[in-house]
Design a protein around this motif. Structure first.
Motif, PDB file in Angstrom:
ATOM      1  N   GLY A  14      -1.395  11.888   1.936  1.00  0.00           N
ATOM      2  CA  GLY A  14      -1.769  10.466   1.365  1.00  0.00           C
ATOM      3  C   GLY A  14      -0.631   9.622   0.854  1.00  0.00           C
ATOM      4  O   GLY A  14      -0.600   8.465   1.261  1.00  0.00           O
ATOM      5  N   GLY A  15       0.165  10.369   0.366  1.00  0.00           N
ATOM      6  CA  GLY A  15       1.250   9.865  -0.423  1.00  0.00           C
ATOM      7  C   GLY A  15       2.163   9.091   0.727  1.00  0.00           C
ATOM      8  O   GLY A  15       2.763   8.103   0.542  1.00  0.00           O
ATOM      9  N   ALA A  16       2.491   9.824   1.926  1.00  0.00           N
ATOM     10  CA  ALA A  16       3.432   9.434   2.889  1.00  0.00           C
ATOM     11  C   ALA A  16       2.815   8.236   3.646  1.00  0.00           C
ATOM     12  O   ALA A  16       3.232   7.320   3.832  1.00  0.00           O
ATOM     13  N   GLU A  17       1.387   8.189   3.795  1.00  0.00           N
ATOM     14  CA  GLU A  17       0.568   7.193   4.408  1.00  0.00           C
ATOM     15  C   GLU A  17       0.649   5.852   3.544  1.00  0.00           C
ATOM     16  O   GLU A  17       0.909   4.813   4.062  1.00  0.00           O
ATOM     17  N   GLY A  33       4.272  -3.646   4.706  1.00  0.00           N
ATOM     18  CA  GLY A  33       3.211  -4.775   4.582  1.00  0.00           C
ATOM     19  C   GLY A  33       1.878  -4.741   4.913  1.00  0.00           C
ATOM     20  O   GLY A  33       1.232  -5.541   5.402  1.00  0.00           O
ATOM     21  N   GLY A  34       1.285  -3.271   4.869  1.00  0.00           N
ATOM     22  CA  GLY A  34      -0.015  -3.026   5.090  1.00  0.00           C
ATOM     23  C   GLY A  34      -0.271  -2.433   6.499  1.00  0.00           C
ATOM     24  O   GLY A  34      -1.601  -1.803   6.683  1.00  0.00           O
ATOM     25  N   VAL A  76       2.828   5.116   1.034  1.00  0.00           N
ATOM     26  CA  VAL A  76       4.390   4.557   0.941  1.00  0.00           C
ATOM     27  C   VAL A  76       4.611   3.703   2.358  1.00  0.00           C
ATOM     28  O   VAL A  76       5.342   2.770   2.264  1.00  0.00           O
ATOM     29  N   ASN A  77       4.303   4.434   3.566  1.00  0.00           N
ATOM     30  CA  ASN A  77       4.625   3.526   4.756  1.00  0.00           C
ATOM     31  C   ASN A  77       3.967   2.452   4.851  1.00  0.00           C
ATOM     32  O   ASN A  77       4.663   1.475   5.154  1.00  0.00           O
TER      33      ASN A  77
END
Length: 285
Positions: free
Chosen positions: A127-130, A138-139, A132-133
């Protein structure tokens, strides 16, 4: 169908051996000594005058430091069955490794972690990767499931990389090294050419730089507006893998370089947790 015909080599074993020997910059004598066979026998194998046994091929592959996938290709080229299985990551026989990978991804929260294959394809992420991306984009989600394409495509993460040239140069360095050390990996060569073909990539990156080694510690700086997220990465691989899939996997864990990055990652995670809790309360009302 004749089983012997089904196992007919897709490429002569001698051609493969010469290609690998050239990539390793070894003479026939050098390779023969390392493999514990005679130079005359190796010469006969390369010219097709002798049929190597499985044990001989194993010793040659050891001397050439060939990855498991390429060892299988060498066996097939000589008319033998592959020596190493290639199981899907979700296969029952890899269940233990799958649990270990999931544990690593979960433990890395709230910071990014990815499971990546030999061609930089992202097989899974935490989840952290998703988060941050999505934040730096911008969402929206990334358009690619491949780190190289994400970092080189101007329509993806590239504009958010504050130190793009530094990171991209390191990626090209690694791709050049992989192509040089694994001469039969056509997909890696194609990925290198694709990366070099993106706009704004310096022309001199087409030539492999042998004067410098890859940086021991590379900081990736992602930026959105006035917020910068700084990470360095560690790589986890699997010791003595006996399966092609595991041999080609690595888990990349990103760690915050500074307190500001760590704090922002925690805030992103808290915001998502708060939204999830709000949805649950509404549904139960």
């Amino acid at each position: 169908m004749d089983r012997r015909a089904a196992r007919r080599p897709t490429a002569p074993v001698g051609n493969l051996l010469r290609e690998w020997r050239a990539a390793r910059r070894l003479s026939q004598l050098d390779l023969a000594i390392s493999a514990g066979i005679s130079a005359r026998h190796l010469s006969c194998v390369e010219t097709g005058r002798a049929q190597p046994g499985r044990d001989t091929l194993a010793r040659i592959a050891d001397a050439l430091e060939m990855p498991l996938r390429e060892r299988n290709a060498l066996l097939l080229a000589a008319g033998y069955a592959p020596g190493y299985p290639e199981s899907p990551l979700g296969a029952p026989e890899l269940a233990g490794m799958q649990r270990a990978i999931e544990f690593i991804l979960a433990q890395q929260e709230p910071y990014p972690a990815f499971v990546i294959n030999r061609h930089w394809g992202v097989l899974s992420a935490n989840g952290g990767a998703e988060r941050v991306n999505r934040f730096v984009l911008g969402g929206r989600s990334s358009a690619h499931r491949n780190i190289v394409r994400q970092f080189f495509d101007p329509a993806d993460l590239r504009p958010a990389l504050a130190n793009w040239e530094e990171v991209a140069r390191e990626i090209i360095h690694h791709l050049h090294d992989h192509v040089a050390s694994t001469p039969t990996d056509r997909a890696a060569r194609a990925l290198l050419e694709e990366a070099l073909g993106y706009p704004g990539v310096p022309a001199h990156w087409r030539v492999r730089d042998l004067s410098t080694a890859p940086s021991p510690l590379l900081t990736t700086v992602l930026r959105r507006d006035d917020i910068e997220l700084r990470f360095f990465s560690t790589i986890t691989t699997f010791a003595v893998p006996r399966d092609v899939t595991l041999a080609e996997l690595h888990v990349e864990c990103c760690f915050p370089v500074d307190d500001a990055t760590a704090t922002h990652c925690r805030r992103l995670a808290s915001a998502v947790d708060g939204e999830t809790a709000g949805v649950g309360e509404t549904a139960g009302a």
